[in-house]
Write a protein that holds these residues in place. Structure first.
Motif, PDB file in Angstrom:
ATOM      1  N   ILE A 137       0.840  -1.194   0.000  1.00  6.00           N
ATOM      2  CA  ILE A 137       0.000   0.000   0.000  1.00  6.00           C
ATOM      3  C   ILE A 137       0.884   1.257   0.000  1.00  6.00           C
ATOM      4  CG2 ILE A 137      -0.143   0.066   2.529  1.00  6.00           C
ATOM      5  CD1 ILE A 137      -3.011   0.918   0.129  1.00  6.00           C
ATOM      6  N   TRP A 138       0.410   2.306  -0.637  1.00  8.59           N
ATOM      7  CA  TRP A 138       1.173   3.558  -0.681  1.00  8.59           C
ATOM      8  C   TRP A 138       1.422   4.076   0.735  1.00  8.59           C
ATOM      9  CZ3 TRP A 138      -3.657   2.926  -3.008  1.00  8.59           C
ATOM     10  CH2 TRP A 138      -4.747   3.505  -2.360  1.00  8.59           C
ATOM     11  N   GLN A 139       2.564   4.756   0.882  1.00  6.39           N
ATOM     12  CA  GLN A 139       2.965   5.236   2.210  1.00  6.39           C
ATOM     13  C   GLN A 139       3.466   6.675   2.130  1.00  6.39           C
ATOM     14  OE1 GLN A 139       6.001   2.594   3.666  1.00  6.39           O
ATOM     15  NE2 GLN A 139       4.732   0.794   3.286  1.00  6.39           N
ATOM     16  N   ASP A 197     -10.716  11.846  11.410  1.00  9.26           N
ATOM     17  CA  ASP A 197      -9.999  10.712  11.989  1.00  9.26           C
ATOM     18  C   ASP A 197      -9.666  10.990  13.435  1.00  9.26           C
ATOM     19  OD1 ASP A 197      -9.891   8.847   9.990  1.00  9.26           O
ATOM     20  OD2 ASP A 197      -8.298   9.906   8.961  1.00  9.26           O
ATOM     21  N   GLN A 198      -9.519   9.925  14.196  1.00  3.83           N
ATOM     22  CA  GLN A 198      -9.278  10.004  15.637  1.00  3.83           C
ATOM     23  C   GLN A 198     -10.529  10.539  16.348  1.00  3.83           C
ATOM     24  OE1 GLN A 198      -5.584  10.824  17.373  1.00  3.83           O
ATOM     25  NE2 GLN A 198      -4.404  10.673  15.484  1.00  3.83           N
ATOM     26  N   MET A 200     -13.509   6.120  16.379  1.00  2.00           N
ATOM     27  CA  MET A 200     -12.913   6.660  17.615  1.00  2.00           C
ATOM     28  C   MET A 200     -13.733   7.815  18.185  1.00  2.00           C
ATOM     29  SD  MET A 200      -8.840   6.266  17.034  1.00  2.00           S
ATOM     30  CE  MET A 200      -8.480   6.597  18.748  1.00  2.00           C
ATOM     31  N   SER A 233     -11.598   0.226  10.892  1.00  2.00           N
ATOM     32  CA  SER A 233     -10.869  -0.450   9.818  1.00  2.00           C
ATOM     33  C   SER A 233     -10.254  -1.765  10.299  1.00  2.00           C
ATOM     34  CB  SER A 233      -9.805   0.478   9.241  1.00  2.00           C
ATOM     35  OG  SER A 233      -9.055   1.067  10.273  1.00  2.00           O
ATOM     36  N   GLN A 234      -9.851  -1.808  11.570  1.00  2.00           N
ATOM     37  CA  GLN A 234      -9.280  -3.061  12.077  1.00  2.00           C
ATOM     38  C   GLN A 234     -10.284  -4.207  11.988  1.00  2.00           C
ATOM     39  OE1 GLN A 234      -7.844  -2.558  16.043  1.00  2.00           O
ATOM     40  NE2 GLN A 234      -6.214  -1.159  15.466  1.00  2.00           N
ATOM     41  N   THR A 236     -10.434  -6.211   8.755  1.00  2.00           N
ATOM     42  CA  THR A 236      -9.372  -7.164   8.426  1.00  2.00           C
ATOM     43  C   THR A 236      -9.438  -8.429   9.274  1.00  2.00           C
ATOM     44  OG1 THR A 236      -7.852  -6.058   9.937  1.00  2.00           O
ATOM     45  CG2 THR A 236      -7.714  -5.430   7.645  1.00  2.00           C
ATOM     46  N   VAL A 237      -9.849  -8.308  10.511  1.00  2.00           N
ATOM     47  CA  VAL A 237      -9.688  -9.469  11.401  1.00  2.00           C
ATOM     48  C   VAL A 237     -10.974 -10.035  11.979  1.00  2.00           C
ATOM     49  CG1 VAL A 237      -7.347  -8.857  12.077  1.00  2.00           C
ATOM     50  CG2 VAL A 237      -9.252  -7.968  13.383  1.00  2.00           C
ATOM     51  N   SER A 238     -12.043  -9.254  11.988  1.00  2.00           N
ATOM     52  CA  SER A 238     -13.270  -9.761  12.605  1.00  2.00           C
ATOM     53  C   SER A 238     -14.018 -10.662  11.625  1.00  2.00           C
ATOM     54  CB  SER A 238     -14.151  -8.595  13.032  1.00  2.00           C
ATOM     55  OG  SER A 238     -13.479  -7.825  14.008  1.00  2.00           O
ATOM     56  N   GLU A 262     -19.431 -10.425  13.523  1.00  2.45           N
ATOM     57  CA  GLU A 262     -18.948  -9.381  14.442  1.00  2.45           C
ATOM     58  C   GLU A 262     -19.159  -7.987  13.839  1.00  2.45           C
ATOM     59  OE1 GLU A 262     -15.417 -11.675  16.937  1.00  2.45           O
ATOM     60  OE2 GLU A 262     -15.004 -10.996  14.904  1.00  2.45           O
ATOM     61  N   CYS A 283     -12.873   5.749   8.119  1.00  2.00           N
ATOM     62  CA  CYS A 283     -11.670   6.217   7.426  1.00  2.00           C
ATOM     63  C   CYS A 283     -11.545   5.548   6.058  1.00  2.00           C
ATOM     64  CB  CYS A 283     -10.411   5.998   8.250  1.00  2.00           C
ATOM     65  SG  CYS A 283      -8.961   6.748   7.509  1.00  2.00           S
ATOM     66  N   ASP A 284     -10.968   4.374   6.015  1.00  7.72           N
ATOM     67  CA  ASP A 284     -10.844   3.657   4.744  1.00  7.72           C
ATOM     68  C   ASP A 284     -10.745   2.169   5.060  1.00  7.72           C
ATOM     69  OD1 ASP A 284     -10.575   3.035   2.116  1.00  7.72           O
ATOM     70  OD2 ASP A 284      -8.661   4.062   1.821  1.00  7.72           O
ATOM     71  N   PRO A 302      -8.836  -1.181   4.783  1.00  8.46           N
ATOM     72  CA  PRO A 302      -7.464  -1.601   4.444  1.00  8.46           C
ATOM     73  C   PRO A 302      -7.458  -2.622   3.306  1.00  8.46           C
ATOM     74  CG  PRO A 302      -7.943  -1.912   6.790  1.00  8.46           C
ATOM     75  CD  PRO A 302      -9.237  -1.620   6.122  1.00  8.46           C
TER      76      PRO A 302
END
Lengths: 198, 374
Positions: free
Chosen positions: B106-108, B273-274, B298, B320-321, B324-326, B330, B353-354, B356
């Motif tokens: 992914i771009w950074q 964000d945040q 948040m 966003s988390q 990916t994992v839930s 959930e 936000c976006d 991932p």
């Protein structure tokens, strides 16, 4: 979950998290403890992961894609991979120095780490403490209470007044937080043990 | 003039109803600019660099979700010429897949201190271009800036493709408050130190930049496909900066940019964000039923609903988390608990936000599936 312990190195950009993490990793290797390093730093003080890899450490980089998102979106994935494939005593995590560390806890909990297996070491730079209080007070208010241990770094360049003020700020947000004052370049093994928490 | 179709028209009406709090049901919005290659036979590098092909893959991917559960709208469209867009607003180098990074990385953002001592004064004296034009060649191949403008010259044709596919696109532009641009260009630690040592100088520079932005917004030609535009806030979050900084250097600029967009009939989409809990009531200063706040999980939307009631629409806020994992259950459970508490009025469900690149396909679908229950 395996028996790994997570040590979080939290603190704002430029506080010395990376240097301290590396010193701790080296110390763990010397006492034959296995560890892995996870970094999530997008910013002007990014971790030199190539250097760390050359030094023999396993480094896992995690990034978000969004320009504004500093959350460690793939932290859980990374932890799962680590725990599936390695027997580790410690996982050393450096979250982004721009992020609210509270965001990381749900990911750790979801990965099976209880509070007892997480040690949040917050590193503070006393030379910038006045700026933190004036500009980033919400960051201090959110971060310091979450810490299990505080490290006042850069005592070789900070003034006595700055160090005293940093102690006061820590106490303001977390009355009983154990604290150590260090110059990361002159770190003693006993200080490292205190920081990592045995 | 855009040529529309019944599905698009119906969805556009739904979007307008949500912004006006006249909706009966929540909207389900796709957000995941970098996700399509994860589930397609294309690398992220090719997807980003070949805009014609990338756009096709993007729409195909949204169609795949829509085939399972309705995609009522899209938050951000395909990120064509994204590197230039980010460089222009953030004044930082953006490393790209297939260039500095691996084909599927992914771009950074590679943030460095590019705004030098004396540059705030230069902005005040000569305008922001004097600094930006010096920084840009340091962070991006200027041919890419030319390509950015060539790409966006075709915006109407591109918009027609989304319309033909039946998807209103909420965001059609990026407006970056001066605080965020200066923070990116100066680098975070140096900028916050400047905020401490010389806030008046920063304010003066930001005032110049704001005036430039307001003129730009006022003078742009009308574009009938535009619904809203992004106004970003992340380093200026209430959870990060002190009230004095927020009141002085962050909010006045977001507020005036939002008003300028509203003046042009464009919905400001405040991408927050945040954590913005501390200052939620300040959003009451914005005109009612004209704005969307886009949060990332948040900011407490339950509190936001209490404070703002139906004053602004809410977009988000599936963390966003989770994507990916839930598990899909959930994700659905998170959304159900949220909607049971805040209701459906003025709510657009989307990834916070976006999404991932590693988002699970089924989790993205889950957002659209559960939306049908509300």
């Amino acid at each position: 979950m395996n028996g790994s312990k997570i040590v979080l190195f939290t603190g704002f950009l430029g506080s010395g998290k990376t240097s301290l993490l590396l010193r701790c990793a080296r110390n763990l290797a010397e006492i034959k403890k296995s560890s892995a390093i996870i970094v999530n730093e997008v910013g002007e003080i990014g971790i030199d992961n190539l250097q760390m890899k050359k030094m023999g450490y396993t480094v896992w980089e995690i990034f978000g894609g969004c320009i504004c998102c500093t959350l460690s979106v793939s932290l859980e994935d990374t932890l799962t991979q680590l725990m599936t494939n390695y027997e580790l005593d410690y996982i050393l995590v450096e979250p982004s120095g721009a992020a609210d560390p509270s965001a990381i806890y749900p990911a750790l909990s979801h990965s099976g780490f209880s509070k007892e297996n997480i040690r949040n070491v917050m590193i503070l730079d006393p030379t910038r403490i006045e700026m933190f209080e004036a500009v980033l007070e919400p960051y201090l208010a959110a971060s310091v209470p979450l810490a299990d241990f505080a490290v006042i770094n850069k005592i070789d360049v900070a003034t006595a007044v700055e160090i005293k003020k940093t102690e006061r700020v820590i106490k303001q947000y977390h009355q009983d937080l154990p604290t150590v004052q260090i110059d990361v370049k002159q770190l003693l093994n006993e200080q490292i043990q205190k920081i990592i928490g045995g | 003039m855009m040529k529309t179709n019944p599905i698009f028209d119906e969805r556009l009406k739904k979007v307008q109803a949500v912004i006006n709090h006249e909706n009966e049901h929540v909207l389900a919005c796709f957000m995941g600019q970098a996700v399509p290659p994860t589930y397609s036979d294309i690398t992220l590098a090719k997807y980003m660099s070949d805009t014609e092909v990338g756009l096709k893959y993007y729409i195909d991917f949204v169609n795949r979700i829509n085939d399972i559960a309705p995609v009522d709208c899209i938050n951000f469209a395909y990120p064509g010429a994204h590197q230039a867009a980010l460089s222009l607003i953030w004044w930082s180098k953006v490393k790209m897949p297939g260039e500095e990074l691996g084909e599927n990385d992914i771009w950074q953002v590679d943030e460095k201190k590019l705004i030098q001592d004396g540059d705030y004064e230069l902005i005040i004296k000569e305008g922001s271009a004097a600094v930006m034009n010096r920084i840009l060649p340091q962070i991006i191949d200027m041919k890419k800036i030319e390509q950015f403008f060539e790409y966006h010259a075709k915006d109407e044709m591109i918009a027609q493709q989304y319309t033909d596919a039946g998807y209103p696109v909420l965001n059609s532009g990026l407006i970056c408050p001066p605080f965020e641009t200066l923070c990116g260009g100066r680098s975070m630690t140096a900028f916050f130190m400047d905020c401490y040592k010389k806030p008046d100088l920063i304010k003066e520079a930001q005032d110049v930049m704001l005036e430039e932005q307001l003129k730009m917004i006022a003078s742009r030609p009308d574009r009938d496909y535009v619904i809203g535009e992004w106004i970003g806030g992340w380093r200026g979050a209430s959870g990060l900066v002190s009230p004095k900084i927020w009141d002085n250097l962050v909010w006045p600029y977001m507020y005036k940019l939002a008003l300028a967009l509203i003046e042009r009939g464009i919905t400001p989409i405040l991408h927050l964000d945040q954590n913005w809990d501390r200052d939620l009531e300040r959003f009451l200063e914005l005109p009612a039923n004209k704005c969307i706040i886009n949060t990332d999980g948040m900011t407490d939307l339950r509190k936001a609903r209490k404070v703002l009631d139906n004053h602004v629409a809410f977009m988000g806020d599936v963390p966003s988390q989770m994507l990916t994992v839930s598990t899909p259950d959930e994700v659905k459970d998170y959304i159900r608990r949220l909607l049971d508490d805040i209701g459906a009025k003025g709510v657009i469900l989307a990834a916070g936000c976006d999404a991932p690149t590693g988002s699970k396909f089924d989790n993205l679908v889950a957002i659209h599936e559960v939306a049908q229950e509300y």
